[in-house]
Design a protein around this motif. Sequence first.
Motif, PDB file in Angstrom:
ATOM      1  N   PRO A 137      83.058  63.122  59.251  1.00 59.37           N
ATOM      2  CA  PRO A 137      83.760  62.235  60.240  1.00 59.37           C
ATOM      3  C   PRO A 137      84.297  62.725  61.495  1.00 59.37           C
ATOM      4  N   ALA A 138      84.107  64.352  61.516  1.00 64.54           N
ATOM      5  CA  ALA A 138      84.363  65.003  62.829  1.00 64.54           C
ATOM      6  C   ALA A 138      83.743  64.394  63.945  1.00 64.54           C
ATOM      7  N   GLY A 139      82.195  64.225  63.385  1.00 62.52           N
ATOM      8  CA  GLY A 139      81.350  64.043  64.590  1.00 62.52           C
ATOM      9  C   GLY A 139      81.086  62.327  64.725  1.00 62.52           C
ATOM     10  N   ALA A 140      81.828  61.685  63.937  1.00 65.06           N
ATOM     11  CA  ALA A 140      81.542  60.031  63.988  1.00 65.06           C
ATOM     12  C   ALA A 140      82.096  59.529  65.455  1.00 65.06           C
ATOM     13  N   PRO A 141      81.684  58.465  65.697  1.00 67.01           N
ATOM     14  CA  PRO A 141      80.879  57.413  64.892  1.00 67.01           C
ATOM     15  C   PRO A 141      79.403  57.709  65.299  1.00 67.01           C
ATOM     16  N   TYR A 142      78.472  57.322  64.311  1.00 70.71           N
ATOM     17  CA  TYR A 142      77.121  57.490  64.393  1.00 70.71           C
ATOM     18  C   TYR A 142      76.400  56.269  64.683  1.00 70.71           C
ATOM     19  N   ASP A 143      75.481  56.261  65.607  1.00 70.02           N
ATOM     20  CA  ASP A 143      74.420  55.192  65.637  1.00 70.02           C
ATOM     21  C   ASP A 143      73.471  55.023  64.346  1.00 70.02           C
ATOM     22  N   LEU A 144      73.087  56.111  63.722  1.00 70.98           N
ATOM     23  CA  LEU A 144      72.282  56.132  62.534  1.00 70.98           C
ATOM     24  C   LEU A 144      72.773  57.438  61.513  1.00 70.98           C
ATOM     25  N   ILE A 145      72.617  56.693  60.295  1.00 71.19           N
ATOM     26  CA  ILE A 145      73.215  57.381  59.161  1.00 71.19           C
ATOM     27  C   ILE A 145      71.889  57.491  58.143  1.00 71.19           C
ATOM     28  N   PHE A 146      71.421  58.577  58.279  1.00 66.62           N
ATOM     29  CA  PHE A 146      69.906  58.632  57.453  1.00 66.62           C
ATOM     30  C   PHE A 146      70.157  59.712  56.188  1.00 66.62           C
ATOM     31  N   ILE A 147      70.017  59.060  54.952  1.00 66.91           N
ATOM     32  CA  ILE A 147      70.334  59.656  53.575  1.00 66.91           C
ATOM     33  C   ILE A 147      68.965  60.034  53.029  1.00 66.91           C
ATOM     34  N   ASP A 148      68.960  61.520  53.034  1.00 70.66           N
ATOM     35  CA  ASP A 148      67.739  61.978  52.677  1.00 70.66           C
ATOM     36  C   ASP A 148      67.637  62.247  51.034  1.00 70.66           C
ATOM     37  N   GLY A 149      67.766  60.939  50.304  1.00 73.43           N
ATOM     38  CA  GLY A 149      67.448  60.959  48.923  1.00 73.43           C
ATOM     39  C   GLY A 149      68.173  59.417  48.458  1.00 73.43           C
ATOM     40  N   ALA A 150      68.165  59.298  47.367  1.00 75.17           N
ATOM     41  CA  ALA A 150      68.668  57.873  46.585  1.00 75.17           C
ATOM     42  C   ALA A 150      70.108  57.699  46.758  1.00 75.17           C
ATOM     43  N   VAL A 151      70.382  56.588  46.602  1.00 77.06           N
ATOM     44  CA  VAL A 151      71.971  56.193  46.382  1.00 77.06           C
ATOM     45  C   VAL A 151      71.961  54.828  45.444  1.00 77.06           C
ATOM     46  N   GLU A 152      72.710  54.959  44.761  1.00 77.86           N
ATOM     47  CA  GLU A 152      73.109  53.772  43.623  1.00 77.86           C
ATOM     48  C   GLU A 152      74.474  52.915  43.996  1.00 77.86           C
ATOM     49  N   ASP A 153      75.545  53.885  44.788  1.00 81.56           N
ATOM     50  CA  ASP A 153      76.798  53.426  45.177  1.00 81.56           C
ATOM     51  C   ASP A 153      77.174  54.506  45.999  1.00 81.56           C
ATOM     52  N   GLY A 154      78.473  54.213  46.487  1.00 84.56           N
ATOM     53  CA  GLY A 154      79.338  55.201  47.199  1.00 84.56           C
ATOM     54  C   GLY A 154      78.979  55.320  48.698  1.00 84.56           C
ATOM     55  N   LEU A 155      78.742  54.164  49.554  1.00 85.60           N
ATOM     56  CA  LEU A 155      78.595  53.981  50.823  1.00 85.60           C
ATOM     57  C   LEU A 155      79.778  53.820  51.716  1.00 85.60           C
ATOM     58  N   ARG A 156      80.915  53.509  50.984  1.00 85.99           N
ATOM     59  CA  ARG A 156      82.172  53.013  51.828  1.00 85.99           C
ATOM     60  C   ARG A 156      82.322  54.068  52.874  1.00 85.99           C
ATOM     61  N   ALA A 157      82.607  55.443  52.708  1.00 84.37           N
ATOM     62  CA  ALA A 157      83.172  56.233  53.596  1.00 84.37           C
ATOM     63  C   ALA A 157      81.978  56.285  54.797  1.00 84.37           C
ATOM     64  N   LEU A 158      80.892  56.276  54.273  1.00 81.87           N
ATOM     65  CA  LEU A 158      79.841  56.570  55.298  1.00 81.87           C
ATOM     66  C   LEU A 158      79.791  55.503  56.362  1.00 81.87           C
ATOM     67  N   ALA A 159      79.887  54.198  55.730  1.00 90.70           N
ATOM     68  CA  ALA A 159      79.855  52.948  56.551  1.00 90.70           C
ATOM     69  C   ALA A 159      80.914  52.958  57.700  1.00 90.70           C
ATOM     70  N   ALA A 160      82.311  53.506  57.039  1.00 90.71           N
ATOM     71  CA  ALA A 160      83.161  53.550  58.196  1.00 90.71           C
ATOM     72  C   ALA A 160      82.977  54.679  59.451  1.00 90.71           C
ATOM     73  N   GLN A 161      81.935  55.267  59.385  1.00 89.37           N
ATOM     74  CA  GLN A 161      81.654  56.517  60.365  1.00 89.37           C
ATOM     75  C   GLN A 161      80.532  55.852  61.111  1.00 89.37           C
ATOM     76  N   LEU A 162      80.066  54.603  61.086  1.00 91.09           N
ATOM     77  CA  LEU A 162      79.166  53.987  61.749  1.00 91.09           C
ATOM     78  C   LEU A 162      79.637  53.238  63.102  1.00 91.09           C
ATOM     79  N   LYS A 163      78.885  53.370  64.262  1.00 91.47           N
ATOM     80  CA  LYS A 163      79.277  52.394  65.341  1.00 91.47           C
ATOM     81  C   LYS A 163      79.377  51.099  64.813  1.00 91.47           C
ATOM     82  N   PRO A 164      79.799  50.179  65.671  1.00 92.35           N
ATOM     83  CA  PRO A 164      80.025  48.761  65.239  1.00 92.35           C
ATOM     84  C   PRO A 164      78.520  48.096  65.071  1.00 92.35           C
ATOM     85  N   HIS A 165      77.391  48.641  65.528  1.00 88.25           N
ATOM     86  CA  HIS A 165      76.096  48.030  65.272  1.00 88.25           C
ATOM     87  C   HIS A 165      75.228  48.909  64.473  1.00 88.25           C
TER      88      HIS A 165
END
Length: 214
Positions: A137-165
Motif C-alpha cells: 500500500p505504501a506505493g499505491a495506487p497502481y495502474d497494474l497489479i500483476f500476480i505471478d501465480g494463481a489465485v482462488e480468492d483474496g483480491l479485496r486488499a489489492l483491488a483497493a490499491q488500484l487506480k480508478p481504471h
Amino acid sequence: MSDFARLRQGMVDCQIRVADVTDPRVIAAFAETPRENYMPAGRRDVAYLDSRAPLGGGREMLDPMTLAKLVQLADPREGETALVVGAGLGYAAAVLSRLVATVTAVESDPALAAAARANLAGEGVTLVEGPLPAGAPAGAPYDLIFIDGAVEDGLRALAAQLKPHGRIIAAAGRTRPTKATIFRRNGAELGAAPAFDAHAAVLPGFAAEDVFAL
C-alpha cells in the motif's frame, strides 16, 4: 553471442512468438531479460526450457510462454506504475521493469525476498517483504497489479490499491487449469474477463477456504 543469449533468442522465437505473443515491446523485454539470472540454484542451465521451475514450498516459476502471454494480456504501458505480487526470484518484475515506469514487487517468503532483492539490484525495482494479499500500500495506487501465480480468492486488499481504471492480471479460479484473467476496477467492484488457460500454482494467502455444507 553467448550461449545463454542464443538460448534466450530460441525461447523467444520457439516458445513466445508461436503462442500468439505479438506485442513487439513484450517480445523485446523477454529478449533482453536474462532469465538464467533469476533461476533457482543449480538450474541456470535449464533456464530456457519450456517448463515451470520449482521454488520450494509449493511455489513455482511460470514457464516462459505462460508468463509472456500474461504480460501481453496485462498491456503494460510506458509511464505506468506496476505491482508484482509473488515476486519469487524476481524474473517477472525484471521483465515488467522494461515496460513500465516503476515496479514494486512484494514477496512473503524471506529467502525468496532476499534472493529477489539481490537479483533485481540495478533494475530499479522496489522489493517489499510481506504477506502477498496485503500488496504494497505504501506505493499505491497502481495502474497494474500483476500476480505471478494463481489465485482462488483474496483480491479485496489489492483491488483497493488500484487506480480508478486500473487492472489486475492473474491466473484465477478453483478449477485446473486456471484461467488467465484480467480484473478491472469499476467503482468498488472488480469485473473479471477470462482470457485463456494458464497453469500456475496458487500463491500463499490466495487459496479459497473450504466450506462444509450439509
